[in-house]
Design a protein around this motif. Structure first.
Motif, PDB file in Angstrom:
ATOM      1  N   PRO A 184       0.646  -1.313   0.045  1.00  0.00           N
ATOM      2  CA  PRO A 184      -0.100  -0.077  -0.136  1.00  0.00           C
ATOM      3  C   PRO A 184       1.018   1.279  -0.113  1.00  0.00           C
ATOM      4  CG  PRO A 184      -0.342  -1.173   2.222  1.00  0.00           C
ATOM      5  CD  PRO A 184       0.440  -2.169   1.020  1.00  0.00           C
ATOM      6  N   ALA A 185       1.996   1.031   0.570  1.00  0.00           N
ATOM      7  CA  ALA A 185       2.837   2.451   0.441  1.00  0.00           C
ATOM      8  C   ALA A 185       3.457   2.681  -1.147  1.00  0.00           C
ATOM      9  CB  ALA A 185       4.037   2.381   1.424  1.00  0.00           C
ATOM     10  N   GLY A 186       3.690   1.743  -1.496  1.00  0.00           N
ATOM     11  CA  GLY A 186       4.318   2.077  -2.915  1.00  0.00           C
ATOM     12  C   GLY A 186       3.206   2.356  -3.804  1.00  0.00           C
ATOM     13  N   LEU A 225       9.178  -1.110  -8.739  1.00  0.00           N
ATOM     14  CA  LEU A 225       9.943  -2.293  -8.761  1.00  0.00           C
ATOM     15  C   LEU A 225       9.425  -3.324  -7.694  1.00  0.00           C
ATOM     16  CD1 LEU A 225      13.402  -1.047  -9.447  1.00  0.00           C
ATOM     17  CD2 LEU A 225      11.947  -2.566 -11.211  1.00  0.00           C
ATOM     18  N   GLU A 226       8.940  -4.515  -7.882  1.00  0.00           N
ATOM     19  CA  GLU A 226       8.503  -5.395  -6.831  1.00  0.00           C
ATOM     20  C   GLU A 226       9.099  -6.967  -6.858  1.00  0.00           C
ATOM     21  OE1 GLU A 226       6.148  -5.392  -4.104  1.00  0.00           O
ATOM     22  OE2 GLU A 226       7.009  -7.511  -4.155  1.00  0.00           O
ATOM     23  N   LYS A 227       9.636  -7.153  -5.823  1.00  0.00           N
ATOM     24  CA  LYS A 227      10.149  -8.494  -5.968  1.00  0.00           C
ATOM     25  C   LYS A 227       9.305  -9.721  -6.188  1.00  0.00           C
ATOM     26  CE  LYS A 227      10.824  -9.508  -1.073  1.00  0.00           C
ATOM     27  NZ  LYS A 227      11.604  -9.856   0.085  1.00  0.00           N
ATOM     28  N   PRO A 231      -1.241 -11.780  -7.115  1.00  0.00           N
ATOM     29  CA  PRO A 231      -1.421 -11.593  -5.877  1.00  0.00           C
ATOM     30  C   PRO A 231      -0.320 -12.461  -5.051  1.00  0.00           C
ATOM     31  CG  PRO A 231      -3.107 -13.213  -6.793  1.00  0.00           C
ATOM     32  CD  PRO A 231      -2.275 -12.798  -7.923  1.00  0.00           C
ATOM     33  N   ARG A 232       0.342 -11.605  -4.143  1.00  0.00           N
ATOM     34  CA  ARG A 232       1.229 -12.394  -3.342  1.00  0.00           C
ATOM     35  C   ARG A 232       0.865 -12.064  -1.813  1.00  0.00           C
ATOM     36  NH1 ARG A 232       1.187  -8.177  -0.837  1.00  0.00           N
ATOM     37  NH2 ARG A 232       2.846  -6.517  -0.663  1.00  0.00           N
ATOM     38  N   ASN A 233       1.148 -13.256  -0.974  1.00  0.00           N
ATOM     39  CA  ASN A 233       1.091 -13.377   0.323  1.00  0.00           C
ATOM     40  C   ASN A 233       1.750 -12.331   1.092  1.00  0.00           C
ATOM     41  OD1 ASN A 233      -0.160 -14.336   2.893  1.00  0.00           O
ATOM     42  ND2 ASN A 233       1.941 -15.481   3.238  1.00  0.00           N
ATOM     43  N   GLY A 242      -4.837  -7.669   8.159  1.00  0.00           N
ATOM     44  CA  GLY A 242      -5.775  -7.041   7.125  1.00  0.00           C
ATOM     45  C   GLY A 242      -6.945  -6.060   7.403  1.00  0.00           C
ATOM     46  N   GLY A 243      -6.749  -5.629   8.789  1.00  0.00           N
ATOM     47  CA  GLY A 243      -7.801  -4.697   9.120  1.00  0.00           C
ATOM     48  C   GLY A 243      -7.473  -3.250   8.854  1.00  0.00           C
ATOM     49  N   LEU A 244      -8.552  -2.803   7.967  1.00  0.00           N
ATOM     50  CA  LEU A 244      -8.543  -1.445   7.404  1.00  0.00           C
ATOM     51  C   LEU A 244      -9.289  -0.437   8.143  1.00  0.00           C
ATOM     52  CD1 LEU A 244      -9.263  -1.827   3.618  1.00  0.00           C
ATOM     53  CD2 LEU A 244      -7.031  -1.623   4.733  1.00  0.00           C
ATOM     54  N   ARG A 261      -8.051  -9.466   2.874  1.00  0.00           N
ATOM     55  CA  ARG A 261      -7.072 -10.441   2.987  1.00  0.00           C
ATOM     56  C   ARG A 261      -5.821  -9.449   1.817  1.00  0.00           C
ATOM     57  NH1 ARG A 261      -5.813 -13.124   6.604  1.00  0.00           N
ATOM     58  NH2 ARG A 261      -6.755 -11.271   7.376  1.00  0.00           N
ATOM     59  N   ARG A 262      -4.791  -9.369   2.420  1.00  0.00           N
ATOM     60  CA  ARG A 262      -3.852  -8.751   1.668  1.00  0.00           C
ATOM     61  C   ARG A 262      -3.271  -9.363   0.356  1.00  0.00           C
ATOM     62  NH1 ARG A 262      -0.360  -5.340   4.405  1.00  0.00           N
ATOM     63  NH2 ARG A 262       0.342  -4.765   2.425  1.00  0.00           N
ATOM     64  N   ALA A 263      -3.490 -10.531  -0.090  1.00  0.00           N
ATOM     65  CA  ALA A 263      -3.175 -10.777  -1.393  1.00  0.00           C
ATOM     66  C   ALA A 263      -3.951 -10.157  -2.163  1.00  0.00           C
ATOM     67  CB  ALA A 263      -3.252 -12.214  -1.551  1.00  0.00           C
ATOM     68  N   ALA A 322      13.653  -8.193  -7.926  1.00  0.00           N
ATOM     69  CA  ALA A 322      13.877  -7.569  -6.554  1.00  0.00           C
ATOM     70  C   ALA A 322      15.188  -6.551  -6.536  1.00  0.00           C
ATOM     71  CB  ALA A 322      14.459  -8.871  -5.738  1.00  0.00           C
ATOM     72  N   VAL A 323      15.138  -5.546  -5.804  1.00  0.00           N
ATOM     73  CA  VAL A 323      16.103  -4.801  -5.858  1.00  0.00           C
ATOM     74  C   VAL A 323      17.330  -5.397  -4.914  1.00  0.00           C
ATOM     75  CG1 VAL A 323      16.974  -2.423  -4.991  1.00  0.00           C
ATOM     76  CG2 VAL A 323      15.017  -2.599  -6.176  1.00  0.00           C
ATOM     77  N   LEU A 324      18.788  -5.536  -5.418  1.00  0.00           N
ATOM     78  CA  LEU A 324      19.787  -6.059  -4.685  1.00  0.00           C
ATOM     79  C   LEU A 324      20.848  -5.191  -3.967  1.00  0.00           C
ATOM     80  CD1 LEU A 324      20.545  -8.850  -7.409  1.00  0.00           C
ATOM     81  CD2 LEU A 324      19.025  -9.038  -5.416  1.00  0.00           C
ATOM     82  N   GLY A 340       5.670   4.352   4.526  1.00  0.00           N
ATOM     83  CA  GLY A 340       4.984   2.897   5.119  1.00  0.00           C
ATOM     84  C   GLY A 340       5.990   2.387   5.853  1.00  0.00           C
ATOM     85  N   ASP A 341       5.947   0.927   6.066  1.00  0.00           N
ATOM     86  CA  ASP A 341       6.897   0.592   7.191  1.00  0.00           C
ATOM     87  C   ASP A 341       8.451   0.549   7.002  1.00  0.00           C
ATOM     88  OD1 ASP A 341       4.462  -0.698   7.991  1.00  0.00           O
ATOM     89  OD2 ASP A 341       5.065  -2.734   8.083  1.00  0.00           O
ATOM     90  N   ALA A 342       8.628   0.868   6.045  1.00  0.00           N
ATOM     91  CA  ALA A 342      10.304   1.254   5.731  1.00  0.00           C
ATOM     92  C   ALA A 342      10.443   2.693   6.502  1.00  0.00           C
ATOM     93  CB  ALA A 342      10.565   1.518   4.371  1.00  0.00           C
ATOM     94  N   GLU A 355      -0.428  -1.147  13.326  1.00  0.00           N
ATOM     95  CA  GLU A 355      -1.410  -0.942  12.318  1.00  0.00           C
ATOM     96  C   GLU A 355      -0.323  -0.105  11.171  1.00  0.00           C
ATOM     97  OE1 GLU A 355      -3.992   1.428   9.610  1.00  0.00           O
ATOM     98  OE2 GLU A 355      -2.357   2.202  10.827  1.00  0.00           O
ATOM     99  N   GLY A 356      -0.652  -0.243   9.930  1.00  0.00           N
ATOM    100  CA  GLY A 356       0.338   0.477   8.924  1.00  0.00           C
ATOM    101  C   GLY A 356      -0.103   0.711   7.604  1.00  0.00           C
ATOM    102  N   ILE A 357      -1.262   0.245   7.540  1.00  0.00           N
ATOM    103  CA  ILE A 357      -2.135   0.308   6.026  1.00  0.00           C
ATOM    104  C   ILE A 357      -2.398   1.954   5.828  1.00  0.00           C
ATOM    105  CG2 ILE A 357      -3.853  -0.239   4.265  1.00  0.00           C
ATOM    106  CD1 ILE A 357      -3.714  -3.138   5.833  1.00  0.00           C
ATOM    107  N   SER A 358      -3.171   2.366   6.581  1.00  0.00           N
ATOM    108  CA  SER A 358      -3.681   3.835   6.664  1.00  0.00           C
ATOM    109  C   SER A 358      -2.480   4.623   6.667  1.00  0.00           C
ATOM    110  CB  SER A 358      -4.851   4.189   7.756  1.00  0.00           C
ATOM    111  OG  SER A 358      -3.904   4.367   9.061  1.00  0.00           O
TER     112      SER A 358
END
Ligand SMILES: Cc1cc2nc3c(=O)[nH]c(=O)nc-3n(C[C@H](O)[C@H](O)[C@H](O)COP(=O)(O)OP(=O)(O)OC[C@H]3O[C@@H](n4cnc5c(N)ncnc54)[C@H](O)[C@@H]3O)c2cc1C
Length: 385
Positions: free
Chosen positions: A13-15, A36-38, A42-44, A49-51, A97-99, A121-123, A274-276, A285-288
């Motif tokens: 959600p941050a990206g 760029l997404e590693k 849909p990924r787990n 998943g609370g909004l 569900r986040r996926a 993936a960014v290396l 975001g979480d970064a 919590e971090g989605i909002s």
């Protein structure tokens, strides 16, 4: 080497939030950026998943409706160290569900013509005089500005801004199918929080959220704790799980990098979101927050590309001066009160005062703009309404 004005690392959600906000401000610029997404959607993503309502409101502001399967939550049962309190106050949360949710946000980006490369993936990242060289599993890129939206373990933060291992929390969760009515929360649209173990040294809580998985009702059960953990979280989760199932449940754990006042959120040619950058230390919590960081980062990236000032200082100031910065600082304070040595007093106040509980939840959820109002207004409302 492919060159871009802006590269966003990560499509949680941050990206996607940063990209969608940038598209709102300047569609042409957003279409010149690259995400760029590693993983591949849909990924787990390990998440309950609370909004909270402010997340849904932010999505609506981006013209995104909540179309993925979700459970609407309208009441809560909170167990404090000494009693059980219930609260219902309109919509409290929507559990997704986040996926599915993250894939829908990626789809919304693609519909707007934004470029995302998945499975890349960014290396490594290295600053040069003009920007940042980004090496991935698929090639090498150059960007004038990089947004680190790559989650709690952010390589962007570690390589270009600085590591801070002291700000990690831990969360462990499992999804339990609900077949035999062992838990009433799903039908009554309720989620539960259990703070009992604060008394035993847990700087955190356990939760139970209703959710749909593959069209079947489930309960997502988990434990959140700041580090150092204080109690054996796996054992504590096992004890809590006994109330939901007698079958073994698969556990998934993930660290949460949380916010601390004054922590660096930017460096030359780099912004963290975001979480970064940092999630909520109280509840994890971090989605909002991710969506809110995204709005500020989009504005800062656009400004940097217009003015040529890539120092990142404006973004740091903008976050700190914004309602987001204010909320994060207050969350840090509330975390110290409820998980610190004076926990008895704060839980006792919350147990006794319905007004305090209602206002606290409205503030947390961003209802009626409470997360944007002053402490004086809150005090006045507590004493007079
Ligand atoms: C158990 C648990 C329960 C939670 N419950 C809730 C909840 O109920 N509500 C809530 O709001 N928040 C919750 N959170 C927090 C929430 O999951 C995060 O705050 C949120 O995911 C942050 O979004 P983000 O986009 O910053 O990071 P992420 O969602 O982690 O996305 C980061 C993305 O970057 C990608 N990436 C990482 N490294 C690289 C790389 N090197 N190269 C390219 N791509 C990369 C990842 O694949 C990922 O797609 C929970 C967290 C945990 C662990």
């Amino acid at each position: 080497v492919e060159s871009y004005p802006l590269i966003i690392v990560g499509s949680g959600p941050a990206g996607t939030g940063t990209a969608l906000h940038l598209h709102r401000r300047d569609p042409a610029l957003a279409r010149e950026a690259l995400i760029l997404e590693k993983a591949r959607h849909p990924r787990n993503k390990v998440c309950a998943g609370g909004l909270i309502p402010s997340a849904v409101e932010r999505l609506a502001g981006l013209d995104i409706e909540l179309r993925v399967p979700h459970v609407r939550v309208t009441s809560t049962e909170v167990t404090t160290p000494s009693r059980k309190v219930e609260l219902s106050d309109g919509d409290l949360c929507w559990v997704i569900r986040r996926a599915e949710f993250d894939a829908a946000l990626v789809e919304a980006c693609r519909e707007r013509g934004l470029a995302i490369r998945e499975g890349e993936a960014v290396l490594a990242l290295e600053r040069d005089g003009r920007g940042v060289r980004v090496r991935t599993t698929g090639g090498t890129y150059h960007a004038r500005m990089v947004v680190g939206a790559d989650g709690s373990g952010s390589i962007v933060r570690r390589r270009l801004v600085g590591e801070d291992r002291r700000r990690m929390a831990r969360a462990v969760m499992c999804d339990v199918p609900l077949s035999d009515g062992t838990w009433s929360g799903f039908v009554s649209q309720r989620y539960d929080f259990d703070f009992r173990q604060v008394a035993g040294g847990l700087p955190g809580y356990r939760w139970a959220f209703p959710c749909w998985i593959d069209g079947r009702p489930h309960v997502n059960v988990g434990i959140y704790s700041l580090e150092p953990l204080g109690v054996d979280v796996n054992r504590s989760l096992s004890d809590y799980l006994d109330a939901f199932t007698n079958q073994p449940a698969r556990r998934q754990a993930f660290p949460i990098h949380y916010y601390r006042p004054g922590a660096p959120l930017a460096a030359p040619h780099v912004l963290l979101v975001g979480d970064a950058a940092g999630a909520d230390p109280l509840m994890g919590e971090g989605i909002s927050l991710a969506l809110e960081y995204g709005a500020l980062a989009a504005a800062a990236a656009q400004r940097a590309l217009e003015t040529g000032d890539f120092s990142g200082a404006g973004y740091q100031r903008a976050v700190e001066a914004s309602p987001l910065g204010k909320k994060l600082r207050r969350l840090c304070m509330v975390t110290r009160l409820f998980y610190g040595r004076g926990w008895r007093l704060w839980f006792a106040l919350a147990e006794r005062s319905v007004r305090l509980r209602t206002l606290g939840i409205r503030w947390y959820n961003g209802i009626d703009g409470w997360d944007r109002r002053s402490g004086w207004e809150a005090l006045r409302a507590l004493l007079t309404t």
